[in-house]
Design a protein around this motif. Structure first.
Motif, PDB file in Angstrom:
ATOM      1  N   ASN A   1      -0.698   5.876   2.436  1.00 40.97           N
ATOM      2  CA  ASN A   1      -0.074   5.021   1.425  1.00 40.97           C
ATOM      3  C   ASN A   1      -0.105   5.678   0.053  1.00 40.97           C
ATOM      4  O   ASN A   1       0.873   5.607  -0.702  1.00 40.97           O
ATOM      5  CB  ASN A   1      -0.772   3.657   1.381  1.00 40.97           C
ATOM      6  CG  ASN A   1      -0.455   2.837   2.616  1.00 40.97           C
ATOM      7  OD1 ASN A   1       0.505   3.130   3.332  1.00 40.97           O
ATOM      8  ND2 ASN A   1      -1.253   1.816   2.886  1.00 40.97           N
ATOM      9  N   ARG A   2      -1.239   6.344  -0.259  1.00 40.22           N
ATOM     10  CA  ARG A   2      -1.319   7.080  -1.535  1.00 40.22           C
ATOM     11  C   ARG A   2      -0.250   8.157  -1.593  1.00 40.22           C
ATOM     12  O   ARG A   2       0.425   8.332  -2.600  1.00 40.22           O
ATOM     13  CB  ARG A   2      -2.709   7.743  -1.672  1.00 40.22           C
ATOM     14  CG  ARG A   2      -3.784   6.860  -2.269  1.00 40.22           C
ATOM     15  CD  ARG A   2      -5.127   7.556  -2.177  1.00 40.22           C
ATOM     16  NE  ARG A   2      -5.180   8.787  -2.974  1.00 40.22           N
ATOM     17  CZ  ARG A   2      -5.928   8.929  -4.061  1.00 40.22           C
ATOM     18  NH1 ARG A   2      -6.672   7.939  -4.482  1.00 40.22           N
ATOM     19  NH2 ARG A   2      -5.936  10.067  -4.725  1.00 40.22           N
TER      20      ARG A   2
ATOM     21  N   THR B   1      -1.243  -4.010  -2.678  1.00 45.81           N
ATOM     22  CA  THR B   1      -1.665  -2.674  -2.197  1.00 45.81           C
ATOM     23  C   THR B   1      -1.258  -1.617  -3.221  1.00 45.81           C
ATOM     24  O   THR B   1      -2.049  -0.736  -3.583  1.00 45.81           O
ATOM     25  CB  THR B   1      -1.006  -2.363  -0.834  1.00 45.81           C
ATOM     26  OG1 THR B   1      -1.327  -3.396   0.079  1.00 45.81           O
ATOM     27  CG2 THR B   1      -1.451  -1.030  -0.284  1.00 45.81           C
TER      28      THR B   1
ATOM     29  N   LEU C   1      -3.780   0.848  -5.261  1.00 43.93           N
ATOM     30  CA  LEU C   1      -3.718   2.311  -5.095  1.00 43.93           C
ATOM     31  C   LEU C   1      -3.289   3.000  -6.388  1.00 43.93           C
ATOM     32  O   LEU C   1      -3.785   4.083  -6.713  1.00 43.93           O
ATOM     33  CB  LEU C   1      -2.769   2.684  -3.945  1.00 43.93           C
ATOM     34  CG  LEU C   1      -3.253   2.311  -2.544  1.00 43.93           C
ATOM     35  CD1 LEU C   1      -2.213   2.654  -1.491  1.00 43.93           C
ATOM     36  CD2 LEU C   1      -4.552   3.038  -2.218  1.00 43.93           C
TER      37      LEU C   1
ATOM     38  N   LYS D   1      -4.870   4.459   4.171  1.00 38.55           N
ATOM     39  CA  LYS D   1      -4.959   4.490   2.716  1.00 38.55           C
ATOM     40  C   LYS D   1      -4.415   5.820   2.176  1.00 38.55           C
ATOM     41  O   LYS D   1      -3.671   5.855   1.204  1.00 38.55           O
ATOM     42  CB  LYS D   1      -6.427   4.321   2.306  1.00 38.55           C
ATOM     43  CG  LYS D   1      -6.634   4.130   0.826  1.00 38.55           C
ATOM     44  CD  LYS D   1      -8.108   3.891   0.568  1.00 38.55           C
ATOM     45  CE  LYS D   1      -8.401   4.020  -0.904  1.00 38.55           C
ATOM     46  NZ  LYS D   1      -9.825   3.994  -1.172  1.00 38.55           N
TER      47      LYS D   1
ATOM     48  N   GLU E   1     -11.668  11.336  -0.613  1.00 37.90           N
ATOM     49  CA  GLU E   1     -10.538  11.364   0.316  1.00 37.90           C
ATOM     50  C   GLU E   1     -10.382  12.732   0.971  1.00 37.90           C
ATOM     51  O   GLU E   1     -10.041  12.855   2.118  1.00 37.90           O
ATOM     52  CB  GLU E   1      -9.246  11.018  -0.429  1.00 37.90           C
ATOM     53  CG  GLU E   1      -9.091   9.542  -0.707  1.00 37.90           C
ATOM     54  CD  GLU E   1      -9.097   8.703   0.545  1.00 37.90           C
ATOM     55  OE1 GLU E   1      -8.346   9.013   1.476  1.00 37.90           O
ATOM     56  OE2 GLU E   1      -9.870   7.744   0.600  1.00 37.90           O
TER      57      GLU E   1
END
Lengths: 351, 436
Positions: A13-14, A42, A46, A10, B222
């Motif tokens: 991908n961000r 996706t 995001l 994730k 994150e």
């Protein structure tokens, strides 16, 4: 471990989406999906997160020739401000950038060299003033870049952290991280000036080069196959020990005193060094590394000097060893702050 | 009698000046040494009948600067290895990989972070390392829902746990008490267990108090699981992460001297993180310089400790001070337990039980008295040192941590003092039964 794997994916991908938007300026979700090869769902999920985090904004609506209209996304210029501090012997400058790296505004923090604690307080005051102008507070500070002139070391600006009873010396970067809790990136201007010059000379196949910066001391960096070589002190090495061709005894003391007082070598002194010592230094570097080009920068380095050096070295080196000698102009130097701001932005956006 | 009284008055004045921040510790220690010698009538320069130097300039100031030489070297080599761990990404990787192991379970993340931080501080030292570890570990703890104050306290207790097994510190204590490093080690094993148990109790108490909040805590941001900037992968990466325990194993299990153990750690980390020979050599040189800078404050403090040690152990000084000390120092086991348990908090604010301040001189005086064994003195002072390690609001690490998480530094001391005092009392009781 599976969970951390998904987190990783994730995060990557961000980063990929952010990088794609940064490189392309403004893109719609479907265009991002096309360029990143991620699935539209996706990207959509995001992008929603990135919009909620304030990293991206919807910049406007573009009418499509067919199907639904598409909304363009760009980096949110108001996400925060990046401050770049250029630390040199001739002065300390603070430049403020927004996240789009536009709306640049600079100010002089000091026209003399100061110690670490004083520099920390100057930077803090400078940041407050700069943000106050925009009617903002600390919260919008996104990152800080520290750009050291070639002949300086980050350790020259260590900050004394004292509690009155005990004290410790910490780096300026650590002090700024402690104070603002934002990413702080340290860099030497050498890294950018050479990269810049190499970028412009790329078509001429310059792969191996050296950069000699003549200032209060003489600092060299070497780039082989387009990459800066790590030297004794990071990417730069102090070449002063190889340049001691100055007159001995009282004259040397006088020159040292002059250096102390003025902070830079006088044109006359620099001239003496440049004529004899620089040619010797360039020859030494040519023997050690297969150099195509030697870049020279600093006060007193002009086209005449470059020509004289070329002719001197040509006499002493074999034809195959002779590098091209070029002067780096101030324009190359001024772009270093912009390049560092870009790096700081990446460390903020890709965290 | 007059001389003894004057020395005690001078001691109180200089301690007061130090505690009111009028003079720094590094100046207070040698100043006290000189004042003590002058009052005790030690000549500045002189020789005895056999031609041996007896003046305080030679036997106290000159000899004192190198009295802690081996400890100073241990601190420097330790700081060098610490710098290498920071610069090669080993420190960062240990913390971030530990956070990954915990996933998004707050209690598990916290416990793993305690172990990781404790492990790191067995080797790391100096505020630079605290910042390196704290600026990664504290946001992770806060991001999994631990309140800022609890995170700061847990981090400092984990630091204190690791500090107990810091072999550079063992070398320092060995020099102060004139004991073998194995004797220091044998007592520190009890202390590390006590500190670790206290840390775990602190974690569970804090989690119990904040239970409701943790149940609804936001998932880890994150940034909490952010990848290290210098990733260590494969077998070499795993081996590199064993670096902090290499010197400890060598010293504790194989009785290798401290500096060679650190050198082995340096070689180990270079072997498993080095990309090329030339890069490894550059890193070696650079981290050496940075390590010496990190160790600077400790080195200058140890020079002061060495000078004060030789001043208070000078025969002319002990002759003057012994009658006073004999009247104060307990001679029974119960007296010892009560005396040192009650006085243990005097390690705070650079007080007289602080081994990195006036305590080193007092410890030397008490040992010189002969009524307590050096081991018993060591036990009492090392027990009190637990309070100073992470409870003293004047420590740079306490102030930095409090600033970083934006809590009151005195609040940290208040929260930690019951735990730390309990550890100190356990240490004194153990020492009474082991060494009295």
């Amino acid at each position: 471990m599976r969970k951390s794997g998904l987190h990783d994916m994730k995060r990557k991908n961000r980063q990929l989406i952010m990088r794609t938007v940064l490189e392309s300026g403004a893109l719609s979700r479907i265009e991002i999906a096309g360029r990143t090869e991620l699935s539209p769902s996706t990207v959509s999920s995001l992008v929603s997160e990135l919009l909620a985090d304030g990293l991206l904004i919807e910049s406007g609506v573009r009418i499509s020739t067919a199907g639904r209209s598409r909304t363009e996304l760009t980096v949110n210029a108001d996400y925060g401000y990046i401050m770049v501090v250029e630390i040199g012997r001739k002065g300390i400058y603070l430049t403020r950038f927004n996240m789009a790296l536009q709306d640049k505004e600079g100010c002089l923090l000091s026209d003399t060299l100061v110690d670490g604690n004083e520099l920390l307080s100057l930077i803090s005051d400078g940041i407050v003033k700069s943000l106050e102008k925009e009617g903002c507070q600390y919260g919008v500070l996104a990152g800080i870049g520290l750009l050291f002139q070639e002949d300086m070391r980050a350790s020259d600006f260590n900050v004394m952290y004292s509690t009155g009873f005990s004290s410790a010396s910490i780096s300026l970067r650590e002090s700024l991280i402690t104070q603002y809790r934002v990413p702080v990136v340290e860099e030497y201007s050498q890294v950018y000036t050479v990269a810049n010059a190499l970028g412009r000379a790329a078509d001429e196949m310059v792969r191996n080069s050296a950069h000699i910066a003549v200032g209060a001391s003489v600092v060299a960096s070497v780039t082989v196959e387009g990459k800066l070589l790590p030297l004794r002190e990071g990417f730069c090495a102090d070449m002063a020990p190889f340049l001691e061709e100055l007159p001995a005894g009282g004259e040397r003391a006088r020159l040292a005193d002059q250096r102390e007082k003025k902070g830079v070598l006088s044109a006359q002194t620099a001239g003496r060094i440049q004529e004899r010592s620089l040619s010797r230094l360039i020859m030494m570097l040519c023997i050690m590394f297969p150099l195509d080009t030697v870049f020279l920068s600093g006060p007193g380095v002009d086209d005449k000097l470059v020509r004289r050096l070329s002719s001197q070295i040509k006499k002493q080196l074999e034809a195959g060893q002779m590098p091209g000698i070029r002067r780096l102009d101030q324009k190359d130097m001024s772009q270093a702050a912009d390049a560092l701001a870009e790096r700081v932005r990446e460390s903020v956006l890709f965290a | 009698m007059l001389q003894g009284s004057l020395i005690i008055i001078a001691f109180i004045i200089i301690a007061a000046l130090m505690m009111t921040k009028k003079i720094p510790t590094l100046l207070a220690l040698p100043l006290m040494a000189v004042v003590i010698c002058i009052i005790a009538g030690v000549p500045a320069v002189g020789v005895d009948a056999d031609g041996n130097a007896v003046g305080w300039l030679q036997t106290v100031v000159e000899a004192g600067t190198v009295r802690m030489g081996s400890a100073i070297m241990a601190v420097i080599f330790g700081a060098w290895l610490g710098q290498l761990m920071n610069k090669t990404g080993v420190t960062e990787n240990i913390i971030k990989k530990s956070a990954e192991l915990g996933g998004d379970r707050p209690l598990v993340v916290t416990l793993i972070m305690v172990v990781a931080c404790a492990l790191l501080f067995t080797t790391l030292s100096g505020l630079g390392s605290i910042i390196m570890v704290g600026s990664i570990a504290l946001p992770i703890l806060i991001s999994v829902g631990v309140p800022a104050m609890s995170a700061a306290c847990i981090f400092l207790m984990a630091f204190n746990t690791g500090l107990t097994f810091n072999i550079a510190n063992w070398r320092t204590f060995s020099s102060i008490f004139n004991l073998d490093i194995s004797q220091i080690q044998s007592f520190e094993i009890y202390m590390v267990v006590a500190t670790l148990i206290a840390t775990l109790i602190l974690v569970f108490v804090e989690f119990k108090k904040n239970g409701v909040k943790f149940a609804f805590s936001a998932p880890a941001k994150e940034t909490a699981a952010e990848q290290p900037s210098k990733q260590l992968t494969g077998v070499r990466g795993v081996l590199a992460m064993f670096t902090p325990i290499v010197p400890i194993i060598l010293v504790a299990v194989f009785s290798v001297p401290v500096c060679p153990a650190f050198i082995a750690g340096i070689i180990w980390i270079l072997l498993f993180t080095g990309k090329s020979f030339s890069k490894a050599m550059n890193q070696l040189v650079k981290t050496c310089y940075d390590g010496i800078t990190d160790a600077g404050p400790a080195v200058i403090l140890m020079i002061g400790i060495g000078i004060l040690y030789l001043a208070v152990t000078h025969p002319m000084v002990t002759e003057v001070l012994n009658p006073f000390l004999l009247a104060v120092i307990p001679t029974s086991r119960v007296g010892y337990i009560i005396f040192f348990s009650v006085l243990a908090p005097l390690a705070l604010y650079r007080g007289p039980m602080n081994l990195f301040g006036l305590g080193s001189g007092i410890a030397a005086l008490v040992i010189g008295l002969g009524s307590l064994t050096p081991l018993a003195v060591m036990g009492a002072f090392l027990a009190a040192e637990r309070i100073q390690g992470c409870g003293d609001p004047t420590n740079t690490q306490n102030v930095w941590t409090a600033n970083f998480v934006e809590v009151d530094v005195n609040g940290i001391t208040k929260k930690l003092l019951p735990y730390l005092w309990a550890i100190a009392i356990i240490g004194v009781v153990l020492s009474a039964f082991l060494y009295f």
